[in-house]
Design an enzyme around this catalytic site. Structure first.
Site, PDB file in Angstrom:
ATOM      1  N   ARG A   1      30.788  25.507  29.941  1.00 24.46           N
ATOM      2  CA  ARG A   1      32.184  25.897  30.083  1.00 24.46           C
ATOM      3  C   ARG A   1      32.557  25.816  31.559  1.00 24.46           C
ATOM      4  O   ARG A   1      32.018  26.564  32.385  1.00 24.46           O
ATOM      5  CB  ARG A   1      32.387  27.320  29.549  1.00 24.46           C
ATOM      6  CG  ARG A   1      33.774  27.828  29.783  1.00 24.46           C
ATOM      7  CD  ARG A   1      34.027  29.242  29.249  1.00 24.46           C
ATOM      8  NE  ARG A   1      35.360  29.634  29.696  1.00 24.46           N
ATOM      9  CZ  ARG A   1      35.665  30.756  30.340  1.00 24.46           C
ATOM     10  NH1 ARG A   1      34.731  31.660  30.571  1.00 24.46           N
ATOM     11  NH2 ARG A   1      36.880  30.982  30.749  1.00 24.46           N
TER      12      ARG A   1
ATOM     13  N   HIS B   1      42.003  28.749  34.834  1.00 23.12           N
ATOM     14  CA  HIS B   1      41.165  29.854  35.296  1.00 23.12           C
ATOM     15  C   HIS B   1      41.731  30.311  36.655  1.00 23.12           C
ATOM     16  O   HIS B   1      41.070  30.213  37.678  1.00 23.12           O
ATOM     17  CB  HIS B   1      39.706  29.430  35.387  1.00 23.12           C
ATOM     18  CG  HIS B   1      38.718  30.567  35.359  1.00 23.12           C
ATOM     19  ND1 HIS B   1      37.720  30.698  34.419  1.00 23.12           N
ATOM     20  CD2 HIS B   1      38.598  31.647  36.172  1.00 23.12           C
ATOM     21  CE1 HIS B   1      37.016  31.799  34.652  1.00 23.12           C
ATOM     22  NE2 HIS B   1      37.522  32.397  35.725  1.00 23.12           N
TER      23      HIS B   1
ATOM     24  N   GLU C   1      41.321  34.996  30.706  1.00 25.09           N
ATOM     25  CA  GLU C   1      41.686  36.363  31.094  1.00 25.09           C
ATOM     26  C   GLU C   1      43.101  36.528  31.644  1.00 25.09           C
ATOM     27  O   GLU C   1      43.271  36.939  32.807  1.00 25.09           O
ATOM     28  CB  GLU C   1      40.685  36.902  32.121  1.00 25.09           C
ATOM     29  CG  GLU C   1      39.268  36.970  31.599  1.00 25.09           C
ATOM     30  CD  GLU C   1      38.307  37.671  32.553  1.00 25.09           C
ATOM     31  OE1 GLU C   1      38.686  37.937  33.714  1.00 25.09           O
ATOM     32  OE2 GLU C   1      37.182  37.965  32.134  1.00 25.09           O
TER      33      GLU C   1
ATOM     34  N   ASN D   1      35.307  37.564  26.921  1.00 22.23           N
ATOM     35  CA  ASN D   1      34.507  37.795  28.119  1.00 22.23           C
ATOM     36  C   ASN D   1      34.174  39.276  28.139  1.00 22.23           C
ATOM     37  O   ASN D   1      35.084  40.107  28.199  1.00 22.23           O
ATOM     38  CB  ASN D   1      35.286  37.451  29.395  1.00 22.23           C
ATOM     39  CG  ASN D   1      35.639  35.966  29.492  1.00 22.23           C
ATOM     40  OD1 ASN D   1      35.183  35.142  28.706  1.00 22.23           O
ATOM     41  ND2 ASN D   1      36.452  35.629  30.484  1.00 22.23           N
TER      42      ASN D   1
ATOM     43  N   TYR E   1      32.040  42.408  29.991  1.00 18.24           N
ATOM     44  CA  TYR E   1      31.210  42.888  31.103  1.00 18.24           C
ATOM     45  C   TYR E   1      30.747  44.325  30.916  1.00 18.24           C
ATOM     46  O   TYR E   1      29.586  44.622  31.060  1.00 18.24           O
ATOM     47  CB  TYR E   1      31.941  42.703  32.443  1.00 18.24           C
ATOM     48  CG  TYR E   1      31.956  41.230  32.826  1.00 18.24           C
ATOM     49  CD1 TYR E   1      30.910  40.671  33.539  1.00 18.24           C
ATOM     50  CD2 TYR E   1      32.984  40.393  32.398  1.00 18.24           C
ATOM     51  CE1 TYR E   1      30.885  39.312  33.840  1.00 18.24           C
ATOM     52  CE2 TYR E   1      32.971  39.034  32.692  1.00 18.24           C
ATOM     53  CZ  TYR E   1      31.913  38.501  33.415  1.00 18.24           C
ATOM     54  OH  TYR E   1      31.881  37.162  33.696  1.00 18.24           O
TER      55      TYR E   1
ATOM     56  N   GLU F   1      32.009  34.688  28.289  1.00 18.98           N
ATOM     57  CA  GLU F   1      31.390  35.132  29.538  1.00 18.98           C
ATOM     58  C   GLU F   1      30.641  36.430  29.290  1.00 18.98           C
ATOM     59  O   GLU F   1      31.150  37.319  28.600  1.00 18.98           O
ATOM     60  CB  GLU F   1      32.420  35.440  30.643  1.00 18.98           C
ATOM     61  CG  GLU F   1      33.016  34.248  31.318  1.00 18.98           C
ATOM     62  CD  GLU F   1      34.021  34.632  32.414  1.00 18.98           C
ATOM     63  OE1 GLU F   1      33.885  35.714  33.026  1.00 18.98           O
ATOM     64  OE2 GLU F   1      34.947  33.835  32.632  1.00 18.98           O
TER      65      GLU F   1
HETATM   66  C1  GBH Z   1      35.519  37.478  35.034  1.00 21.77           C
HETATM   67  O1  GBH Z   1      36.439  38.507  35.244  1.00 21.77           O
HETATM   68  C2  GBH Z   1      36.117  36.196  35.528  1.00 21.77           C
HETATM   69  O2  GBH Z   1      36.559  35.399  34.437  1.00 21.77           O
HETATM   70  C3  GBH Z   1      35.194  35.403  36.403  1.00 21.77           C
HETATM   71  O3  GBH Z   1      35.921  34.404  37.057  1.00 21.77           O
HETATM   72  C4  GBH Z   1      34.487  36.329  37.356  1.00 21.77           C
HETATM   73  O4  GBH Z   1      33.771  35.658  38.332  1.00 21.77           O
HETATM   74  C5  GBH Z   1      33.579  37.194  36.541  1.00 21.77           C
HETATM   75  O5  GBH Z   1      34.270  37.855  35.526  1.00 21.77           O
HETATM   76  C6  GBH Z   1      32.835  38.246  37.353  1.00 21.77           C
HETATM   77  O6  GBH Z   1      33.713  39.144  37.937  1.00 21.77           O
HETATM   78  O7  GBH Z   1      34.375  48.978  34.629  1.00 21.77           O
HETATM   79  O8  GBH Z   1      36.535  49.829  35.176  1.00 21.77           O
HETATM   80  O9  GBH Z   1      35.185  48.801  36.869  1.00 21.77           O
HETATM   81  C7  GBH Z   1      35.927  39.799  35.032  1.00 21.77           C
HETATM   82  C8  GBH Z   1      36.987  40.811  34.719  1.00 21.77           C
HETATM   83  C9  GBH Z   1      37.714  43.047  35.029  1.00 21.77           C
HETATM   84  C10 GBH Z   1      35.420  42.629  34.638  1.00 21.77           C
HETATM   85  C11 GBH Z   1      37.374  44.376  35.621  1.00 21.77           C
HETATM   86  C12 GBH Z   1      35.074  43.943  35.236  1.00 21.77           C
HETATM   87  C13 GBH Z   1      35.770  46.130  35.736  1.00 21.77           C
HETATM   88  C14 GBH Z   1      36.328  47.301  35.011  1.00 21.77           C
HETATM   89  N1  GBH Z   1      36.625  42.118  35.222  1.00 21.77           N
HETATM   90  N2  GBH Z   1      36.138  44.882  35.071  1.00 21.77           N
HETATM   91  S1  GBH Z   1      35.556  48.827  35.444  1.00 21.77           S
END
Ligand code: GBH
Length: 456
Positions: free
Chosen positions: A83, A127, A172, A294, A296, A369
């Protein structure tokens, strides 16, 4: 070493797609090569104080010139899919004028190299790198940007559609809306708070119009990559429940429901959008072949405390106190070097709750992701992270969620937006002085996992 080796992972389906992700603005560099126009991130990074380490992405990992080496890394990893994103300002340098053939040539070569290596190309059309020329006319706050995006999508499909099967429209839109237009921590650096909401609607409309453009070119395998995570409520108090509900509405439901159900989740919220939106929702809610997530981490949310007590950073960003919700620190879990809590079981929770919320309106899911930031080439923590999340994913599948693929963020260390180069998400280490690539322990581990999964 004495470290325990993780037990073998459960078996995933034979046709499960194993991939890795990157994005153009984070890896390509070469921002003036081949007639590329400026993007909002070029302009944003050049402003004082925007990027923590004062860096920019003019060189990034040098992927534009080193893509052959990177395709080789994918091949040796055994990735089934890659991707990447297509840079809109390479293809349409001024956003709505002539298509730049030289810009498309780069992706043409990349796609051919991937196919020759046996890796399926999965381009994302947006992106975050809006052409600056369009930003100067309002960017995603104005409707025309959605139409220009669809014209650009058509140009890319016209060139690559004979070899690309699987497409992703947006990455996103929630982050672009919140961080780019709401809080100003990302490009284009606007601080509009709730007045940023038109950017959500126009990105979603751009998604729908791009789906139409891709379909008109014969595409049959289209998805979107939305960011989602479970919202945990800080306490049982009414104020905390309301705050967490609002957070979930803005970060999850606002972007999932128009796409999956063809409607906005909340009347009050819809009133803040540029109306009337009824016809747009038919376009936005067209059926997709799969839904990309995605993931995290979960977010623990409560009402804003009187003096900000308990407020946590949102991915390293301190939210302004005037927002009606406040993320709190999640205690009791390990953290990545970025400080994000590592909670694999929240991925199972997220997927099961999506299936419960959306039922048969949820198409097959792909994790577009998932990954973590850790220092070092012997990155055992990343192995533990990925191993845990793959087990959590398998558990969701065992519970009946139809998941078809998983993409690690990221193939290699790269430009981590407002954090600059300080955060390393790669399976492959990049030495930014020499641009030398060195596979980390996690790369070798994943290669072995993929071999094992391909067997028998
Ligand atoms: C992605 O965004 C992106 O698509 C990518 O480009 C980027 O490099 C990658 O992730 C890594 O950052 O737990 O309250 O602190 C991630 C979107 C939004 C994920 C905020 C982490 C933190 C919320 N992010 N989130 S908190």
């Amino acid at each position: 070493t004495s470290e325990p080796v993780p037990a073998p992972l459960p078996r995933f389906p034979r046709d499960f797609v194993w991939g890795v992700s990157t994005s153009a603005p984070q890896i390509e560099g070469a921002v003036a090569d081949g007639g590329r126009g400026p993007s909002v991130w070029d302009v944003f990074a050049a402003q004082d104080g925007r990027i923590k380490d004062g860096s920019n992405a003019r060189v990034a990992t040098g992927h534009y010139h080193r893509y052959r080496e990177d395709v080789e890394l994918l091949e040796r990893l055994g990735a089934g899919a890659y991707r990447f994103s297509v840079a809109w300002p390479r293809v349409v340098p001024d956003g709505d004028g002539a298509v730049n053939g030289a810009g498309l040539d780069f992706y043409d070569r990349l796609v051919d190299a991937l196919l020759a290596a046996g890796v399926a190309p999965v381009p994302t059309l947006f992106h975050w790198d809006t052409p600056q020329a369009l930003e100067d006319r309002g960017g995603w706050l104005v409707r025309e940007t959605a139409e220009h995006f669809a014209a650009y999508a058509d140009a890319v499909a016209a060139r690559l559609g004979d070899r690309v099967a699987r497409w992703i429209t947006l990455n996103e839109p929630a982050e672009v809306t919140l961080l780019g237009y709401g809080l100003g921590q990302h490009a284009p650096g606007r601080q509009l708070l709730f007045d940023a909401l038109p950017a959500a609607h126009h990105q979603l409309l751009g998604h729908g119009l791009a789906v139409q453009a891709l379909r008109a070119r014969g595409a049959t395998d289209i998805g979107i990559a939305n960011s989602h995570g479970p919202t945990w409520t800080a306490s049982g108090s009414e104020a905390d429940i309301a705050a967490a509900g609002l957070y979930d509405l803005l970060l999850n439901r606002l972007f999932a429901e128009p796409v999956l159900l063809g409607r906005y989740p909340d009347e009050e919220l819809a009133a803040l959008l540029p109306g009337p939106v009824a016809d747009d929702l038919t376009v936005i809610g067209q059926s997709l072949d799969w839904y990309g997530i995605n993931y995290y981490q979960p977010t623990l949310v409560g009402a804003p405390g009187a003096d900000g007590v308990g407020a946590a950073d949102f991915g390293g960003i301190r939210l302004p106190p005037e927002l009606p919700f406040a993320p709190r620190e999640i205690e009791g879990y390990p953290r990545t070097d970025f400080g994000w809590p590592v909670v694999p079981e929240a991925l199972t929770e997220l997927l099961v709750s999506f299936r419960e919320r959306y039922g048969d309106r949820l198409p097959p899911v792909v994790i577009t992701e998932n990954g973590c930031s850790y220092e070092g080439i012997e990155d055992r923590e990343r192995i533990v992270f990925l191993d845990g999340h793959l087990r959590a994913l398998h558990a969701a599948m065992a519970a009946g969620v139809d998941v078809r693929g998983y993409f690690v963020w990221s193939l290699m260390d790269n430009f981590e937006w407002a954090e600059g180069y300080a955060r390393r998400f790669g399976l492959v280490h990049v030495d930014y002085a020499t641009l030398e690539r060195t596979p980390k322990s996690s790369y070798h581990w994943l290669r072995d996992v993929l071999r094992e999964q391909a067997r028998g």
